[in-house]
Design an enzyme around this catalytic site. Sequence first.
Site, PDB file in Angstrom:
ATOM      1  N   ASP A 265       5.638  -6.834   2.699  1.00  0.00           N
ATOM      2  CA  ASP A 265       4.915  -7.365   1.542  1.00  0.00           C
ATOM      3  C   ASP A 265       5.885  -7.711   0.429  1.00  0.00           C
ATOM      4  OD1 ASP A 265       2.181  -7.735   1.634  1.00  0.00           O
ATOM      5  OD2 ASP A 265       1.717  -5.621   1.279  1.00  0.00           O
TER       6      ASP A 265
ATOM      7  N   GLU B 127       0.231 -12.434  -1.398  1.00  0.00           N
ATOM      8  CA  GLU B 127      -1.203 -12.447  -1.688  1.00  0.00           C
ATOM      9  C   GLU B 127      -1.600 -13.684  -2.489  1.00  0.00           C
ATOM     10  OE1 GLU B 127      -2.489  -8.859  -3.628  1.00  0.00           O
ATOM     11  OE2 GLU B 127      -1.714  -7.572  -2.029  1.00  0.00           O
TER      12      GLU B 127
ATOM     13  N   LYS C  51       4.848 -11.208   3.482  1.00  0.00           N
ATOM     14  CA  LYS C  51       3.429 -11.472   3.192  1.00  0.00           C
ATOM     15  C   LYS C  51       3.262 -11.632   1.687  1.00  0.00           C
ATOM     16  CE  LYS C  51       0.034  -8.217   3.713  1.00  0.00           C
ATOM     17  NZ  LYS C  51      -0.446  -8.037   2.323  1.00  0.00           N
TER      18      LYS C  51
ATOM     19  N   GLU D  30      -9.008  -9.622   3.700  1.00  0.00           N
ATOM     20  CA  GLU D  30      -9.355  -8.245   3.331  1.00  0.00           C
ATOM     21  C   GLU D  30     -10.702  -8.206   2.612  1.00  0.00           C
ATOM     22  OE1 GLU D  30      -6.219  -5.970   1.531  1.00  0.00           O
ATOM     23  OE2 GLU D  30      -7.581  -4.341   0.953  1.00  0.00           O
TER      24      GLU D  30
ATOM     25  N   SER E 151       0.853  -1.198   0.000  1.00  0.00           N
ATOM     26  CA  SER E 151       0.000   0.000   0.000  1.00  0.00           C
ATOM     27  C   SER E 151       0.885   1.242   0.000  1.00  0.00           C
ATOM     28  CB  SER E 151      -0.923   0.011   1.227  1.00  0.00           C
ATOM     29  OG  SER E 151      -0.185  -0.219   2.409  1.00  0.00           O
TER      30      SER E 151
HETATM   31  O1  KIV Z   1      -0.389  -3.387   1.622  1.00  0.00           O
HETATM   32  C1  KIV Z   1      -1.002  -3.321   2.698  1.00  0.00           C
HETATM   33  O2  KIV Z   1      -0.939  -2.321   3.419  1.00  0.00           O
HETATM   34  C2  KIV Z   1      -1.806  -4.461   3.094  1.00  0.00           C
HETATM   35  C3  KIV Z   1      -2.685  -4.323   4.301  1.00  0.00           C
HETATM   36  C4  KIV Z   1      -3.718  -3.299   4.132  1.00  0.00           C
HETATM   37  C5  KIV Z   1      -3.229  -5.609   4.742  1.00  0.00           C
HETATM   38  O3  KIV Z   1      -1.737  -5.466   2.479  1.00  0.00           O
END
Ligand code: KIV
Length: 263
Positions: free
Chosen positions: A82, A114, A112, A181, A44
């Site tokens: 991420d 997806e 993380k 989400e 994000s």
């Molecule tokens: O990229 C991000 O900030 C996210 C969260 C909102 C879970 O994946």
Amino acid sequence: MITPQTLIEMKKKGEKIAALTAYDFPTAQILSESGADVLLVGDSLGMVKLGYSSTISVTMDQMLHHLLAVSRGISGPLLVADMPYLSYEIDLKEALVNAGRLVKEGGAQAVKIEGGGFVADIARELLKIHIPVMGHLGLTPQSVNRLGGYKVQGRDSKSAKKILDDAKALEKAGVFALVLECVPADLARKVTSQLQIPTIGIGAGIHCDGQILVSDDLWGISRGPDLKFVKRYARLRETMISSSRAYMQEVRKGKFPGAEHSF
Ligand code: KIV
């Protein structure tokens, strides 16, 4: 210090997990002092800090740049990074190298990723090289073009079943927590009750084992429209504008710096 195992223990004890995003050094310090359990350097980043219209353009270099700043400021929370779009999908070896960079160069304690399905296979391989993995199902912003927009996922029984099956596959592969989400609260409740690992919701209702928000949203720094699942705990954008205006006015009127600010 919070570890992936701590989060699993928290679920067992019924303690809710409070997670937030962070993209820079002062934010990491502030959220550490505030007692966050998890800081996510989310992709994000692209929308919140770099002004892109989606997360798709975010690169490994951008993630590393911001992750390093966060890792210099964090003390206490689990640091998760991420994996940006196309850093893990094309080739398993590339996925391992990129995740390794986030941990080795950037200081992340976990990554993380997806998606369900093949992401479970990647998670399994990452665990073999000792990299803990957080999953992310439901509205997965890196798939926004396929999904046709930022829409609630899992509303019908077929897509709800797919999310539940993917969640179980990710758990089996060894992921230590799962972001859900924008899914209906009932589906999030079902997933949460059928997994041993914690679910961390954003737009997924009250039944998840924890919650995550974009910190700029909770602080009211980001410009609207207000999303249904966001609660603004402060209005810092207004404060930043009014304080900046006050400074400009004082400079223009010759009131700042005053004698007390001069040597
Ligand atoms: O990229 C991000 O900030 C996210 C969260 C909102 C879970 O994946």
